[in-house]
Design a protein around this motif. Structure first.
Motif, short mmCIF file in Angstrom:
data_model
loop_
_atom_site.label_atom_id
_atom_site.label_comp_id
_atom_site.label_asym_id
_atom_site.label_seq_id
_atom_site.Cartn_x
_atom_site.Cartn_y
_atom_site.Cartn_z
N PRO A 42 0.81 -1.23 0.00
CA PRO A 42 0.00 0.00 0.00
C PRO A 42 0.84 1.27 0.00
O PRO A 42 0.50 2.24 -0.68
N VAL A 43 1.93 1.27 0.75
CA VAL A 43 2.78 2.46 0.81
C VAL A 43 3.43 2.73 -0.55
O VAL A 43 3.43 3.87 -1.05
N LEU A 44 3.97 1.67 -1.17
CA LEU A 44 4.64 1.86 -2.47
C LEU A 44 3.63 2.21 -3.57
O LEU A 44 3.97 2.96 -4.50
N GLY A 348 -0.45 11.01 -1.85
CA GLY A 348 -0.18 9.62 -2.20
C GLY A 348 0.58 8.89 -1.12
O GLY A 348 0.24 7.76 -0.73
N ILE A 349 1.64 9.52 -0.59
CA ILE A 349 2.45 8.88 0.44
C ILE A 349 1.64 8.70 1.73
O ILE A 349 1.63 7.63 2.34
N GLY A 350 0.96 9.79 2.15
CA GLY A 350 0.20 9.73 3.39
C GLY A 350 -0.92 8.71 3.33
O GLY A 350 -1.11 7.90 4.26
N ALA A 351 -1.66 8.68 2.23
CA ALA A 351 -2.77 7.74 2.11
C ALA A 351 -2.27 6.30 2.01
O ALA A 351 -2.89 5.38 2.53
N GLY A 352 -1.13 6.10 1.33
CA GLY A 352 -0.57 4.76 1.23
C GLY A 352 -0.20 4.21 2.60
O GLY A 352 -0.47 3.04 2.91
N TRP A 353 0.39 5.06 3.43
CA TRP A 353 0.77 4.63 4.78
C TRP A 353 -0.46 4.34 5.62
O TRP A 353 -0.54 3.32 6.32
N LEU A 354 -1.46 5.23 5.56
CA LEU A 354 -2.67 5.04 6.35
C LEU A 354 -3.47 3.83 5.86
O LEU A 354 -4.06 3.10 6.66
N LEU A 355 -3.45 3.59 4.55
CA LEU A 355 -4.18 2.46 3.99
C LEU A 355 -3.59 1.14 4.45
O LEU A 355 -4.30 0.14 4.57
N SER A 356 -2.29 1.12 4.74
CA SER A 356 -1.67 -0.09 5.26
C SER A 356 -2.19 -0.42 6.66
O SER A 356 -2.03 -1.55 7.13
N ARG A 357 -2.80 0.57 7.32
CA ARG A 357 -3.41 0.37 8.64
C ARG A 357 -4.90 0.08 8.51
O ARG A 357 -5.37 -0.96 8.93
N SER A 358 -5.64 1.00 7.88
CA SER A 358 -7.06 0.77 7.61
C SER A 358 -7.58 1.83 6.67
O SER A 358 -7.08 2.96 6.64
N MET A 359 -8.63 1.48 5.92
CA MET A 359 -9.23 2.42 4.98
C MET A 359 -9.90 3.58 5.72
O MET A 359 -9.86 4.73 5.26
N GLU A 360 -10.49 3.30 6.87
CA GLU A 360 -11.18 4.35 7.63
C GLU A 360 -10.23 5.46 8.04
O GLU A 360 -10.63 6.63 8.10
#
Length: 387
Positions: A42-44, A348-360
């Protein structure tokens, strides 16, 4: 406009639209198709989506400098060639790292500010607004077409095929540039002196719009790391059918965007409309966090998002061109463009990192970011004219 201005406006608009269409083409599909790429996380994936914004942000002003010395068409040619090269690298990539490299090189073709300078060169001051409007409309149209056709083309040709299409469009844009765009022998210089850049940073109304465009494009990049996955996983929609959501949503969003543009001009309350839009965007994303079980509800939230997004996307540069004096307008546009692309990178970077935790967590972050922008804008503009 005279015949030369009309021809130049249409040619420049078509050239920029080709490039922007190619740039937007992967947004509605990359979050899903990128999962199949070797080494993706998700981060990449977030880095791959947003990294073009980093080089765009860094190189906008230097490319503008270079165009003053070397010539607009030569710099735009360099930018389109870099964009084409990055597209080919991404098309041939077998790993997420190579796609990131390709996107990075795509972003090095930072010609937005140079394109604005070329418009200024080929137009009379009283016609410049019309030409800017034609170019802005072409970018909006390319955005809509990319989101409608991207899922269909991705299903036919795959992710690699989208990058090949992007490379082909960049080559076509080069043909249009040299066949139909005439650069005046004597150019209007756009000097980006440090004193002018410092002025842009100090002027509150310009700072408000720079922060606003940063936040706006961060939200768009972040949303499209999540939205295609929602449509596929939560609602069971194959990627080639996503256009059935995007098409009616984008058309319906015009019912929000157009009246808002008319009303803000009628009442001369530009800042008030913008601050309200950021607050509503924040509240809109807060609703995303409550859990969406209905496709109709998701579509309605997207209509609100795109209506407000497109309103701000059109209103902020228009107000900036009026706010910045002639002496500082070139520098102001350069800072504004850099902030826009830097926002795409950070989103992109911030959302990728957060998405690796949860979509919410992505939606919570966007709700806070946009609502905070409304509060920050209010503080920045306090004591200034709202009109």
């Amino acid at each position: 406009m005279n015949s030369i201005e009309k021809r130049s406006a249409l040619a420049i608009a078509f050239m920029i639209a080709l490039r922007m269409y190619g740039l937007f083409l992967i947004l509605p599909v990359f979050a899903i198709m990128g999962q199949e790429i070797n080494g993706s996380t998700p981060v990449l994936l977030g880095v791959a989506v947003g990294v073009y914004g980093l080089t765009q942000a860094i190189l906008q002003i230097p490319m503008g400098f270079l165009s003053d010395v070397w010539g607009r068409k030569k710099v735009i040619t360099l930018g389109l060639t870099l964009f084409l090269t990055g597209s080919v690298i991404a098309a041939l990539a077998s790993s997420i790292e190579m796609i990131i490299l390709g996107r990075l090189i795509q972003g090095m073709g930072a010609i937005a500010s140079t394109g604005l300078a070329l418009i200024a060169d080929v137009s009379r001051p009283e016609q410049r607004g019309k030409m800017m409007g034609i170019v802005g409309s072409s970018i909006g149209l390319s955005f809509m077409l990319a989101f409608i056709t991207g899922p269909i083309l991705a299903n036919l040709f795959g992710l690699s095929g989208l990058f090949w299409i992007t490379a082909l469009l960049a080559a076509l844009a080069l043909v249009v540039l040299w066949a139909f765009v005439n650069e005046p022998a004597k150019r209007t210089r756009r000097d980006y002196q440090w004193s002018e850049l410092l002025f842009c940073i100090k002027q509150k109304q310009l700072v408000f719009m720079d922060l606003g465009i940063f936040v706006l494009h961060a939200s768009m990049t972040a949303l499209f790391l999540v939205l295609p996955v929602m449509l596929a996983d939560q609602f069971g929609m194959p990627i080639e059918t996503h256009w059935k959501v995007y098409l009616p949503v984008l058309l319906a969003s015009l019912l929000i965007m157009v009246p808002m543009i008319i009303l803000q001009e009628k009442f001369k309350k530009h800042h008030a409309f913008m601050l309200t839009s950021f607050l509503l965007l924040g509240l809109n994303f807060l609703l995303f966090t409550l859990g969406i079980s209905s496709l109709l509800l998701l579509a309605l939230l997207l209509v609100v998002y795109f209506g407000l997004f497109n309103f701000l996307e059109a209103a902020m540069p228009a107000l900036l061109s009026k706010t910045a004096s002639e002496q500082y307008r070139g520098a102001a546009m350069g800072v504004f463009s850099s902030a826009e692309f830097l926002g795409a990178f950070m989103g992109g970077i911030g959302a990728g990192w957060l998405l690796s935790r949860s979509m919410e967590e992505v939606f919570y972050a966007l709700a806070v970011l946009l609502a905070s922008m409304a509060l920050a804008g209010l503080m920045i503009l306090r004591g200034r004219s709202r009109g």
